[in-house]
Design an enzyme around this catalytic site. Structure first.
Site, PDB file in Angstrom:
ATOM      1  N   HIS A  70       4.309  36.608 -37.230  1.00 34.32           N
ATOM      2  CA  HIS A  70       4.883  38.496 -37.871  1.00 34.32           C
ATOM      3  C   HIS A  70       4.639  39.087 -38.757  1.00 34.32           C
ATOM      4  O   HIS A  70       5.522  39.909 -39.320  1.00 34.32           O
ATOM      5  CB  HIS A  70       5.940  37.632 -38.136  1.00 34.32           C
ATOM      6  CG  HIS A  70       6.975  36.344 -36.655  1.00 34.32           C
ATOM      7  ND1 HIS A  70       6.855  36.793 -35.449  1.00 34.32           N
ATOM      8  CD2 HIS A  70       7.264  35.477 -37.423  1.00 34.32           C
ATOM      9  CE1 HIS A  70       6.815  35.151 -34.617  1.00 34.32           C
ATOM     10  NE2 HIS A  70       7.304  34.909 -35.952  1.00 34.32           N
ATOM     11  N   ARG A 128      11.030  51.624 -48.495  1.00 34.75           N
ATOM     12  CA  ARG A 128      10.197  51.436 -49.489  1.00 34.75           C
ATOM     13  C   ARG A 128       8.748  52.166 -49.320  1.00 34.75           C
ATOM     14  O   ARG A 128       9.103  53.168 -48.385  1.00 34.75           O
ATOM     15  CB  ARG A 128       9.913  50.671 -50.281  1.00 34.75           C
ATOM     16  CG  ARG A 128       9.039  49.145 -49.065  1.00 34.75           C
ATOM     17  CD  ARG A 128       9.112  47.745 -49.493  1.00 34.75           C
ATOM     18  NE  ARG A 128       9.191  47.298 -48.649  1.00 34.75           N
ATOM     19  CZ  ARG A 128       8.028  47.220 -47.914  1.00 34.75           C
ATOM     20  NH1 ARG A 128       7.267  47.746 -47.538  1.00 34.75           N
ATOM     21  NH2 ARG A 128       7.881  45.626 -46.525  1.00 34.75           N
TER      22      ARG A 128
END
Length: 646
Positions: A233, A289
């Site tokens: 993932h 971010r």
């Protein structure tokens, strides 16, 4: 105006931020842990300060220590990079409370989007499509989770990202242990053990949109990135634009992402992530971010996203988004072994060289001599290629990886080349299960075939012979293998990924004869050999590290082990031994000495490089020896348990 920025991070992202700051004339401050004392980022800032300790909790997650460092070094702003404290609202508030500029979104936005569950609720209200989810609370039951979502489900950490705290669960019997493991991993990575369940789409693509906002009400989309090639993932290859979208879908997705950012009055750099299946988009999360994969956006837009972050934090106003120019692809280089379940690897980087010509960019956290430890994420570099189209970008990136010189711990380089050259990838027919359909070990073996490895073994044998002749103390002028009779074949042997190579050779005048095949050799030297192959001269560079040979050429890097010319005594292995696959910390032991175990049963869990690794019984029998306990630091290869087999 911002004049000195402390980067509360390490590795390649710290170096990346320093680079832009130098171009802007802004002074920089580096912080470093004890293991990072001699790493590149610790010496590339104008000022460096030690954070005592080795673990993330002691260093890069230590808010108080970082704020003290900012005060002591006179920094007036903090850039968190990605990971660590980059999405921690408490830290952002503390930075602002200390009178410093926070280069990131407002703390309230971070907090709101930091909980993936709360973010999904907000997106649903804003009309953004989402996947069904199920919150994990103390009252969770296996039955209710299964009824709510249906299997398979994905266990996800509510905070953070990067594949940490994620598990795919195919049935109810595995759910409880998956939740517990995800909670532990999430807490160690983000300081928050909250997890939730999400419906798992097996054949979806992972597509995200880079958004930017300023304090003047402007929010723009800087186009999408395709991030479907993943392991555990976690993304390993990203590109811009996505080969899956046409102009209509691209406009639709960009508009959805901008609305998602507008719903939280977003400021600075952010990424809205989606799953895409059968023409439909589903909101996953918003990362508040800068992303690891931001270079592909920079390559196709010509923008410096770090510069934009700093300018927005300083009150600047955004311009309209530029159009996409060409295609860019990024490959993440990890210190890990794809043929061994992607286990992280550690050790010294003995050589690290890339050719940055032809539109290739290298963002690296290491250099020759760097030490890769167990304490941090195993990503060591990003290699990014840009071209006028996708095919050119892919071939340029593959060629750059093939011609690199990376000696030391095993990396995923050969896997990256195997993916980039695979017909399915080149056709753009990819999704998040690409590495489930294609065995990583087989993809890795595609880079260097048996013939190339054989030629590398020949080059190694001839170079080793040349070195031996150059270092003899007597009779240097006599040719190798000289005698009164016809020269006999000499032999050197090596092993590689394709098996054993016995190279039998002799020299006649200026010719090298290998196994009775006359090779046209243009150069023989202790560290390089040039052989004519299919009418083309190919130069092989040979590096030696004990019995290890690293042979680099345009055909790809080869790792060989020299076999001894005489037999050596073998030490008998303890039968039924379970070894530590890497250095790490034992965080859980599920068995007791004297207990009967079955093959495949979980014995213990090892933590290394911010990931959990489950170790299982290699055979059935009695656990006659248990040589570790929770909290123990163990070396790679150490015997952790011994089973007396039935």
């Amino acid at each position: 105006m911002i004049s000195r920025i402390l980067v509360s991070n390490r590795g390649e992202i710290a170096r990346r931020i320093f680079r832009t700051c130098r171009e802007m004339g802004i002074s920089t401050v580096a912080v470093f842990s004890d293991p990072d004392r001699d790493e590149p980022h610790s010496s590339e800032a104008d000022v460096s300060l030690r954070l005592p300790g080795s673990t993330p909790g002691e260093t890069y997650l230590n808010m108080e220590a970082i704020l003290v460092a900012a005060k002591e070094t006179g920094a007036d702003a903090i850039h968190p990079g990605y990971g660590f404290l980059s999405e921690n609202a408490t830290f952002a508030r503390a930075v602002l409370g200390a009178g410093l500029t926070w280069i990131g979104p407002d703390p309230d936005t971070i907090e709101l989007m930091g909980s993936k569950v709360a973010a999904k609720r907000l997106m649903e209200k804003a009309g953004v499509p989402t996947l069904p989810t199920f919150e994990v609370t103390g009252a969770l039951t296996i039955e209710s989770a299964g009824l709510a979502l249906g299997y398979p489900v994905l266990v996800k950490a509510s905070a953070g990202g990067g594949g940490k705290g994620m598990r795919v669960v195919s049935g109810p019997s595995d759910l409880k242990s998956a939740i517990e493991g995800a909670e532990r991993e999430a807490f160690r990575s983000f300081g928050d053990n909250s997890v939730f369940l999400e419906k798992y789409l097996a054949n979806a693509r992972h597509i995200e949109v880079q958004v930017f906002g300023d304090r003047h009400g402007n929010i723009i989309s800087l186009h999408e990135r395709e991030c479907s090639i993943q392991r555990r993932h976690q993304k390993i290859i990203e590109e811009c634009p996505s080969p899956a979208l046409d102009d209509s879908a691209r406009l639709e997705l960009g508009a959805i992402a901008v609305e998602a950012a507008r719903a939280v009055n977003y400021i600075g750099a952010g990424t809205v992530e989606f799953l895409y299946e059968r023409g439909r988009f589903y909101f996953l999360e918003m990362n508040t971010r800068l992303q690891v994969e931001h270079p592909v956006t920079e390559m196709v837009t010509g923008l410096d996203l770090v510069r934009l972050q700093i300018e927005v934090a300083d009150g600047g106003q955004l311009d309209d988004a530029p159009p996409v120019s060409g295609h860019a692809i990024e490959a993440r280089l990890y210190a890990e072994d794809p043929a061994n379940d992607f286990l992280p690897t550690t050790g010294q980087v003995k050589r690290f060289d890339f050719d940055e010509d032809n539109g290739v960019r290298i963002d690296a956290g290491v250099q020759t001599g760097s030490e890769i430890t167990i304490h941090y994420d195993p990503m060591i570099a990003k290699v990014i290629a840009h071209g006028p189209n996708r095919a050119t970008a892919a071939s340029t990136l593959s060629a750059s990886l093939r011609s690199s010189h990376i000696h030391g711990p095993t990396t995923n380089l050969s896997l990256l080349v195997g993916i980039l050259e695979h017909p399915e990838f080149l056709a753009g027919a990819i999704d998040t299960r690409f590495l489930e359909r294609h065995d990583p070990a087989e993809l890795s073996a595609m880079m260097v075939d048996d013939e190339t490895e054989w030629h590398a073994a020949v080059a190694s044998a001839l170079a080793d012979q040349s070195l031996a002749r150059a270092t003899v103390s007597v009779l240097k002028g006599i040719p190798s293998g000289w005698g009164n009779m016809r020269r006999e074949f000499q032999q050197r042997s090596y092993t590689g990924d394709h098996g054993r190579h016995d190279v039998r050779y002799r020299f006649e005048q200026d010719r090298a004869i290998v196994d009775r095949i006359t090779l046209e050799v243009l150069e023989i030297a202790p560290h390089s050999v040039t052989i004519v192959i299919d009418g083309v001269g190919t130069r092989f560079e040979v590096s030696r590290y004990g019995t290890e040979r690293r042979v680099d050429s345009s055909k790809g890097p080869v790792r060989l082990l020299e076999l001894p010319r005489f037999g050596v005594t073998q030490i008998d292995e303890v039968r039924g031994s379970l070894h530590a696959p890497m250095p790490g910390v034992v965080i859980r032991v599920d068995v007791q000495e004297g207990q009967r175990v079955t093959e495949g049963q979980v014995l213990l869990v090892l933590e290394a490089m911010k990931m959990e690794h489950t170790l299982r019984a290699p055979a059935s029998g009695i656990l006659s020896g248990l040589r570790c306990a929770p909290g123990d630091q163990v070396e790679g290869g150490a015997i952790l348990a011994v089973i007396e087999e039935d």
